[in-house]
Design a protein around this motif. Structure first.
Motif, PDB file in Angstrom:
ATOM      1  N   SER A 198       0.823  -1.208   0.000  1.00 29.49           N
ATOM      2  CA  SER A 198       0.000   0.000   0.000  1.00 29.49           C
ATOM      3  C   SER A 198       0.861   1.263   0.000  1.00 29.49           C
ATOM      4  O   SER A 198       0.551   2.247  -0.688  1.00 29.49           O
ATOM      5  CB  SER A 198      -0.928  -0.006   1.225  1.00 29.49           C
ATOM      6  OG  SER A 198      -0.169  -0.007   2.430  1.00 29.49           O
ATOM      7  N   THR A 199       1.977   1.225   0.745  1.00 33.78           N
ATOM      8  CA  THR A 199       2.882   2.372   0.746  1.00 33.78           C
ATOM      9  C   THR A 199       3.496   2.591  -0.629  1.00 33.78           C
ATOM     10  O   THR A 199       3.596   3.735  -1.113  1.00 33.78           O
ATOM     11  CB  THR A 199       3.987   2.168   1.789  1.00 33.78           C
ATOM     12  OG1 THR A 199       3.403   1.982   3.081  1.00 33.78           O
ATOM     13  CG2 THR A 199       4.929   3.365   1.834  1.00 33.78           C
ATOM     14  N   ALA A 200       3.901   1.508  -1.279  1.00 43.40           N
ATOM     15  CA  ALA A 200       4.480   1.634  -2.617  1.00 43.40           C
ATOM     16  C   ALA A 200       3.456   2.168  -3.610  1.00 43.40           C
ATOM     17  O   ALA A 200       3.778   3.006  -4.466  1.00 43.40           O
ATOM     18  CB  ALA A 200       5.017   0.278  -3.081  1.00 43.40           C
ATOM     19  N   ALA A 201       2.213   1.697  -3.508  1.00 42.51           N
ATOM     20  CA  ALA A 201       1.172   2.207  -4.407  1.00 42.51           C
ATOM     21  C   ALA A 201       0.917   3.694  -4.174  1.00 42.51           C
ATOM     22  O   ALA A 201       0.772   4.476  -5.119  1.00 42.51           O
ATOM     23  CB  ALA A 201      -0.111   1.405  -4.213  1.00 42.51           C
ATOM     24  N   ARG A 202       0.880   4.099  -2.897  1.00 41.11           N
ATOM     25  CA  ARG A 202       0.652   5.514  -2.592  1.00 41.11           C
ATOM     26  C   ARG A 202       1.807   6.378  -3.108  1.00 41.11           C
ATOM     27  O   ARG A 202       1.588   7.437  -3.721  1.00 41.11           O
ATOM     28  CB  ARG A 202       0.495   5.684  -1.079  1.00 41.11           C
ATOM     29  CG  ARG A 202       0.292   7.135  -0.630  1.00 41.11           C
ATOM     30  CD  ARG A 202       0.066   7.189   0.867  1.00 41.11           C
ATOM     31  NE  ARG A 202       1.129   6.551   1.609  1.00 41.11           N
ATOM     32  CZ  ARG A 202       2.299   7.128   1.892  1.00 41.11           C
ATOM     33  NH1 ARG A 202       2.547   8.366   1.458  1.00 41.11           N
ATOM     34  NH2 ARG A 202       3.209   6.485   2.595  1.00 41.11           N
ATOM     35  N   LEU A 203       3.034   5.922  -2.902  1.00 44.83           N
ATOM     36  CA  LEU A 203       4.183   6.681  -3.389  1.00 44.83           C
ATOM     37  C   LEU A 203       4.217   6.724  -4.920  1.00 44.83           C
ATOM     38  O   LEU A 203       4.629   7.731  -5.516  1.00 44.83           O
ATOM     39  CB  LEU A 203       5.477   6.063  -2.854  1.00 44.83           C
ATOM     40  CG  LEU A 203       5.700   6.178  -1.340  1.00 44.83           C
ATOM     41  CD1 LEU A 203       6.984   5.457  -0.939  1.00 44.83           C
ATOM     42  CD2 LEU A 203       5.755   7.636  -0.915  1.00 44.83           C
ATOM     43  N   GLY A 204       3.774   5.647  -5.553  1.00 39.46           N
ATOM     44  CA  GLY A 204       3.720   5.655  -7.010  1.00 39.46           C
ATOM     45  C   GLY A 204       2.729   6.679  -7.535  1.00 39.46           C
ATOM     46  O   GLY A 204       3.004   7.366  -8.530  1.00 39.46           O
ATOM     47  N   LYS A 205       1.585   6.775  -6.873  1.00 40.40           N
ATOM     48  CA  LYS A 205       0.614   7.792  -7.289  1.00 40.40           C
ATOM     49  C   LYS A 205       1.163   9.196  -7.068  1.00 40.40           C
ATOM     50  O   LYS A 205       0.987  10.078  -7.923  1.00 40.40           O
ATOM     51  CB  LYS A 205      -0.685   7.598  -6.503  1.00 40.40           C
ATOM     52  CG  LYS A 205      -1.448   6.332  -6.867  1.00 40.40           C
ATOM     53  CD  LYS A 205      -2.720   6.214  -6.056  1.00 40.40           C
ATOM     54  CE  LYS A 205      -3.492   4.949  -6.428  1.00 40.40           C
ATOM     55  NZ  LYS A 205      -4.746   4.824  -5.620  1.00 40.40           N
TER      56      LYS A 205
END
Length: 307
Positions: A113-120
């Motif tokens: 979830s952290t990686a997805a948020r940082l990707g956005k």
């Protein structure tokens, strides 16, 4: 025959003689050696010695059997104790193992979830930087020429999203099949995976050669730093797992690409797998294909090849 004569080998000097007919010729006795070979298979002395030894060793053999049973019982008890201790230890450790698994699962989900948020956030910041850059460069002719050059480089680097017409190539594994291709040593009998990483690599290279301007595999944009490789039973596209059906999107002139791709090594390879294993291959022309932007990585050393 007397017992003493039997012990001496069975010879009886009066054997064959007739006590009631004295005038008749006397018969020659049968030799004792031949008679002993035919009737006495074991020498009586050996039999008597074995009987005496057996009577003396019977208590000792009984004690040996009792000790053997005792050792077997002790070994069985020891094995049972070891198994019981192992079961008890497994039961005592099981709750801790489950807790550790749950903790690791939560950590993985949190990292995802952290990686997805940082990707956005990265995508949003990249869009803002691109917007500011375009507005700054569009003010004069030199800036517009530079912007055109940057757009071409961004397309080559797969750093910007692309929407346009092109081809869709869908490859689906059929299931278990016979080992008929030249890569049978890399496949597992009974495995449902027929398509390998080098098959997808050949298809992507054939699409580039057919005139594709942008390509994605399994939703991952193919760029200079993106690899397609095998990791056990999974195919990783830029370290992202992808599975059957494998969907390859190529943006470019659809009809021209289709004509060249029909005779390319990539499609010929897929047709061979289709005939040998029953792989399902579908090549279609589509409009409005949307390809995402690829990941950007720093290139420390690069050299231009060609003009």
């Amino acid at each position: 025959m007397a017992d003493a004569d039997r012990l001496l080998g069975g010879y009886d000097p009066n054997a064959g003689r007739s006590a009631h007919a004295a005038a008749r010729p006397q018969l020659i006795p049968v030799p004792s050696l031949l008679r002993a070979l035919l009737s006495e298979h074991l020498d009586p002395g050996y039999a008597a010695a074995a009987a005496r030894r057996g009577g003396a060793d019977a208590p000792r053999r009984g004690r040996e059997r009792a000790f053997g049973w005792l050792w077997e019982a002790l070994a069985a008890l020891l094995i049972a104790a070891v198994f019981a201790a192992a079961v008890a230890q497994a039961r005592s450790v099981a709750p801790g193992v489950r807790d550790a698994q749950q903790l690791l699962l939560q950590s993985v989900r949190s990292s995802e979830s952290t990686a997805a948020r940082l990707g956005k956030e990265r995508s949003a910041l990249t869009a803002r930087v691109d917007d500011v850059q375009r507005r700054a460069l569009a003010e004069n002719a030199e800036g517009r020429r530079l912007l055109t050059r940057l757009d071409a480089l961004s397309l080559a680097a797969a750093s910007t999203a692309v929407i346009g017409p092109g081809l869709t190539v869908t490859v689906t594994d059929p299931g278990a099949g016979p080992n008929l291709s030249d890569v049978s040593k890399q496949r597992v009998n009974g495995s449902r995976q027929i398509i390998l990483d080098r098959d997808l690599q050949l298809v992507v290279n054939s699409l580039w050669a057919s005139g594709a301007e942008a390509i994605s595999v399994g939703g991952v944009r193919i760029g200079p730093n993106v690899t397609i490789r095998q990791a056990g039973g999974a195919i990783l596209v830029d370290n992202t797992p992808t599975s059957s059906p494998y969907q390859i999107l190529a943006v470019g002139p659809p009809h021209g690409m289709r004509d060249v791709f029909d005779s390319s090594p990539g499609l010929q390879r897929l047709r061979l797998l289709e005939a040998s294993y029953g792989v399902v291959v579908a090549v279609d022309v589509a409009d409005g294909l949307s390809l995402p932007a690829g990941s950007i990585r720093d290139v420390k050393f690069a050299k231009q090849i060609g003009p």
